[in-house]
Design a protein around this motif. Sequence first.
Motif, mmCIF file in Angstrom:
data_model
loop_
_atom_site.group_PDB
_atom_site.id
_atom_site.type_symbol
_atom_site.label_atom_id
_atom_site.label_comp_id
_atom_site.label_asym_id
_atom_site.label_seq_id
_atom_site.Cartn_x
_atom_site.Cartn_y
_atom_site.Cartn_z
ATOM 1 N N THR A 1 -28.785 11.860 34.197
ATOM 2 C CA THR A 1 -28.479 11.033 33.024
ATOM 3 C C THR A 1 -28.406 9.555 33.391
ATOM 4 O O THR A 1 -29.059 8.709 32.754
ATOM 5 N N ILE A 2 -27.635 9.229 34.409
ATOM 6 C CA ILE A 2 -27.518 7.824 34.807
ATOM 7 C C ILE A 2 -28.831 7.347 35.414
ATOM 8 O O ILE A 2 -29.247 6.198 35.205
ATOM 9 N N GLY A 3 -29.509 8.227 36.141
ATOM 10 C CA GLY A 3 -30.816 7.882 36.698
ATOM 11 C C GLY A 3 -31.819 7.502 35.621
ATOM 12 O O GLY A 3 -32.551 6.513 35.759
ATOM 13 N N ILE A 4 -31.871 8.264 34.537
ATOM 14 C CA ILE A 4 -32.766 7.935 33.418
ATOM 15 C C ILE A 4 -32.402 6.577 32.843
ATOM 16 O O ILE A 4 -33.270 5.720 32.612
ATOM 17 N N LEU A 5 -31.117 6.370 32.595
ATOM 18 C CA LEU A 5 -30.684 5.098 31.999
ATOM 19 C C LEU A 5 -31.047 3.916 32.892
ATOM 20 O O LEU A 5 -31.584 2.903 32.405
ATOM 21 N N GLY B 1 -30.511 13.813 42.166
ATOM 22 C CA GLY B 1 -30.362 14.917 41.228
ATOM 23 C C GLY B 1 -31.246 16.092 41.593
ATOM 24 O O GLY B 1 -30.818 17.260 41.572
ATOM 25 N N TRP B 2 -32.499 15.810 41.968
ATOM 26 C CA TRP B 2 -33.405 16.872 42.394
ATOM 27 C C TRP B 2 -32.915 17.523 43.678
ATOM 28 O O TRP B 2 -32.986 18.750 43.846
ATOM 29 N N GLY B 3 -32.413 16.707 44.598
ATOM 30 C CA GLY B 3 -31.880 17.253 45.841
ATOM 31 C C GLY B 3 -30.664 18.154 45.600
ATOM 32 O O GLY B 3 -30.544 19.233 46.184
ATOM 33 N N LEU B 4 -29.787 17.715 44.699
ATOM 34 C CA LEU B 4 -28.620 18.526 44.358
ATOM 35 C C LEU B 4 -29.043 19.828 43.679
ATOM 36 O O LEU B 4 -28.435 20.876 43.906
ATOM 37 N N LEU B 5 -30.076 19.754 42.856
ATOM 38 C CA LEU B 5 -30.587 20.959 42.206
ATOM 39 C C LEU B 5 -31.095 21.939 43.260
ATOM 40 O O LEU B 5 -30.815 23.143 43.204
ATOM 41 N N LEU B 6 -31.806 21.422 44.241
ATOM 42 C CA LEU B 6 -32.296 22.269 45.334
ATOM 43 C C LEU B 6 -31.124 22.909 46.086
ATOM 44 O O LEU B 6 -31.127 24.122 46.331
ATOM 45 N N LEU B 7 -30.130 22.111 46.426
ATOM 46 C CA LEU B 7 -28.965 22.638 47.125
ATOM 47 C C LEU B 7 -28.214 23.681 46.279
ATOM 48 O O LEU B 7 -27.719 24.665 46.807
#
Length: 122
Positions: free
Chosen positions: A73-77, A113-119
Amino acid sequence: MTQQILISTAAIFGLLAVIFGAFGAHALKKILSPEQLKSFEVGVRYQMYHAIVLLVLGFNSKQTSPAIYWCFTIGILLFSFSIYGLVMSDALEKKLRILGPITPIGGLLLAIGWGLLLLNVI
């Protein structure tokens, strides 16, 4: 993070991506240079990609950590909206240089965010 929050956030970002994409393709096409329009489209594309990810995560909300939600969310913003601001301010010949360093911070949050999703999956 609740399913309702995830899906609502995804819907808002998706809706705005469609609106901004149409605005860029029609109204801004007459105002922006090809390079500016290409940058604007990158912002829209990344916003839509991550809106779709948030939507998918919304349907799997029990396995989604709040950290993933907030990074996306913050990344998109920071990423997409700083690009919009940079492009529009440049087109108006009042470039907001302060937005320049914000874009990579947003990109870093998206990558985290992608890294956390992977983890989270591992």
